[in-house]
Design a protein around this motif. Structure first.
Motif, PDB file in Angstrom:
ATOM      1  N   VAL A  85       0.864  -1.187   0.000  1.00 44.54           N
ATOM      2  CA  VAL A  85       0.000   0.000   0.000  1.00 44.54           C
ATOM      3  C   VAL A  85       0.897   1.232   0.000  1.00 44.54           C
ATOM      4  N   LEU A  86       0.749   2.077  -1.025  1.00 42.62           N
ATOM      5  CA  LEU A  86       1.602   3.249  -1.187  1.00 42.62           C
ATOM      6  C   LEU A  86       0.739   4.495  -1.363  1.00 42.62           C
ATOM      7  N   TYR A  87       1.348   5.665  -1.181  1.00 43.30           N
ATOM      8  CA  TYR A  87       0.637   6.934  -1.356  1.00 43.30           C
ATOM      9  C   TYR A  87       0.627   7.304  -2.841  1.00 43.30           C
ATOM     10  N   ASP A  88      -0.559   7.328  -3.440  1.00 41.97           N
ATOM     11  CA  ASP A  88      -0.669   7.563  -4.877  1.00 41.97           C
ATOM     12  C   ASP A  88      -0.189   8.942  -5.308  1.00 41.97           C
ATOM     13  N   ASN A  89      -0.293   9.928  -4.431  1.00 38.52           N
ATOM     14  CA  ASN A  89       0.038  11.302  -4.823  1.00 38.52           C
ATOM     15  C   ASN A  89       1.523  11.617  -4.736  1.00 38.52           C
ATOM     16  N   LEU A  90       2.303  10.716  -4.138  1.00 37.36           N
ATOM     17  CA  LEU A  90       3.749  10.920  -4.066  1.00 37.36           C
ATOM     18  C   LEU A  90       4.418  10.300  -5.285  1.00 37.36           C
ATOM     19  N   THR A  91       5.572  10.829  -5.644  1.00 36.05           N
ATOM     20  CA  THR A  91       6.365  10.184  -6.681  1.00 36.05           C
ATOM     21  C   THR A  91       7.098   8.988  -6.067  1.00 36.05           C
ATOM     22  N   GLY A  92       7.710   8.183  -6.913  1.00 35.08           N
ATOM     23  CA  GLY A  92       8.475   7.052  -6.403  1.00 35.08           C
ATOM     24  C   GLY A  92       9.602   7.500  -5.495  1.00 35.08           C
ATOM     25  N   LEU A  93      10.317   8.558  -5.902  1.00 35.14           N
ATOM     26  CA  LEU A  93      11.428   9.057  -5.088  1.00 35.14           C
ATOM     27  C   LEU A  93      10.923   9.664  -3.787  1.00 35.14           C
TER      28      LEU A  93
END
Length: 301
Positions: A85-93
C-alpha cells in the motif's frame, strides 16, 4: 540468524501456528511455502514482532523479539508485505524519501534503491501512474532502505513480468552473497525451486518438511520421469526391459521411437544399466526430477 522454538499463535480456538520449530542460517536464501491459511504470513508477522506469540520463543540475531533490545535489531530488518500500500500522490522518489525518514536512514540511499529495482526512469512519476509490477518493485525498494541484514519478503513477485522476476532473483543472490539473510514466500513454486538454499513446507500451522529441494525430493520418494529415444526396431526390447522391472510405459501419441515412463528412484542405476545394454540403438535418455509442486503436494496433502 533466526531461531523459532515451539511457537504457537492462537486466534480464539484457531491455532494459526501450532508448535513451530525452525532455524534459518545467516546469509541463507530461505523459502516458506504452503496453502493459503497454512500460517506463513502469521509466522512472518510474529518474527517481525508485529504479532505476539501465544507460546514459545523467537530470537533474531540472538535477541528475543519481545526484549527491549529488539528495537535495535528491527532497524536491520527489511519487510515487503504481500499487499503493498503506497501513497498515490507521491512520486516514487518521494515515497522512498518519506520511508527513509521513518527508518532514520540516509536519503541518498533512495536513488540507489530505485536503480537497484529498475525504477530510475520513473523516479519522478506519481505512484498512481505506476503499473502493478512497478508498485511491487517500489515496495521491494523500500524494504532495501537502511541496508538491512535480514529481509522478509511475502509473495514478492506479485505482478512482475518474467524479465523483472529474473532481475529480482539476481538482486537477491547478490544480497545473499554479501551476507544478507532472505526469507520469502511464494505460491509460484516453479519460480523458487532452483533459487532457494532451503525451504520449509507449512500446512495446518505446522512445519511438515524442511530441507533443500533435492533432499525433500528424496524424502517424499516420488518416481523420476524418464524419456528414452531408441531406434524404432528396439522399442519391443526396451518395453521388455521395463517389464522386467515392473514398469509400464506411458502412452505417447504418434511416437514409434520414444518411450516415457516413471522410474522408482531406487531402481534408477540398475534400470539404466540394462538400457545401456541396448548399445548404440539408444539415441538419448532424459531424466526429469519431480517438481517442487509435486514435492509440496507429497508433503502437504
Amino acid at each position: 540468524m533466526i531461531a523459532v522454538e515451539s511457537v504457537e499463535r492462537h486466534f480464539g480456538s484457531i491455532r494459526a501456528v501450532d508448535g513451530v520449530d525452525l532455524e534459518i542460517r545467516r546469509g541463507e536464501l530461505f523459502g516458506l511455502i504452503g496453502h493459503n491459511g497454512a500460517g506463513k504470513s502469521t509466522l512472518f508477522k510474529m518474527m517481525l514482532g508485529l504479532l505476539p506469540v501465544s507460546a514459545g520463543h523467537i530470537r533474531i540475531d540472538g535477541e528475543d523479539i519481545h526484549a527491549g533490545n529488539f528495537r535495535e535489531v528491527r532497524r536491520r530488518i527489511g519487510y515487503l508485505p504481500e499487499n503493498v500500500v503506497l501513497y498515490d500522490n507521491l512520486t516514487g522518489l518521494e515515497t522512498l524519501r518519506f520511508i527513509a525518514k521513518l527508518k532514520n536512514c540516509s536519503r541518498e540511499e533512495c536513488v540507489a534503491a530505485l536503480e537497484t529495482v529498475g525504477l530510475s526512469h520513473a523516479a519522478n512519476r506519481r505512484v498512481r501512474e505506476y503499473s502493478k509490477g512497478m508498485r511491487q518493485r517500489l515496495g521491494f525498494a523500500q524494504s532495501l532502505l537502511g541496508k538491512p541484514q535480514l529481509l522478509f519478503l511475502d509473495e514478492p513477485t506479485n505482478g512482475l513480468d518474467p524479465e523483472a522476476i529474473r532481475a529480482f532473483y539476481a538482486t537477491l543472490r547478490g544480497l545473499r552473497d554479501s551476507g544478507v539473510t532472505v526469507v520469502l514466500t511464494s505460491h509460484i513454486l516453479s519460480e523458487i525451486q532452483e533459487r532457494v538454499d532451503r525451504l520449509a513446507i507449512m500446512a495446518a500451522g505446522k512445519i511438515q518438511a524442511l530441507g533443500t529441494v533435492q533432499s525433500l525430493r528424496e524424502r517424499v520418494d516420488l518416481p523420476l520421469r524418464v524419456e528414452v529415444r531408441t531406434e524404432a526396431a528396439l522399442g519391443g526390447a526396451l518395453t521388455a526391459i521395463l517389464g522386467s522391472f515392473g514398469i509400464t510405459p506411458r502412452p505417447v501419441e504418434a511416437a514409434t521411437d520414444r518411450l516415457v515412463f516413471d522410474c522408482p528412484r531406487q531402481l534408477k542405476m540398475k534400470l539404466f544399466g540394462a538400457v545401456a545394454g541396448l548399445g548404440e540403438g539408444v539415441a538419448d535418455v532424459s531424466i526429469f526430477e519431480p517438481s517442487l509442486e509435486d514435492v509440496f503436494f507429497g508433503f502437504a496433502d
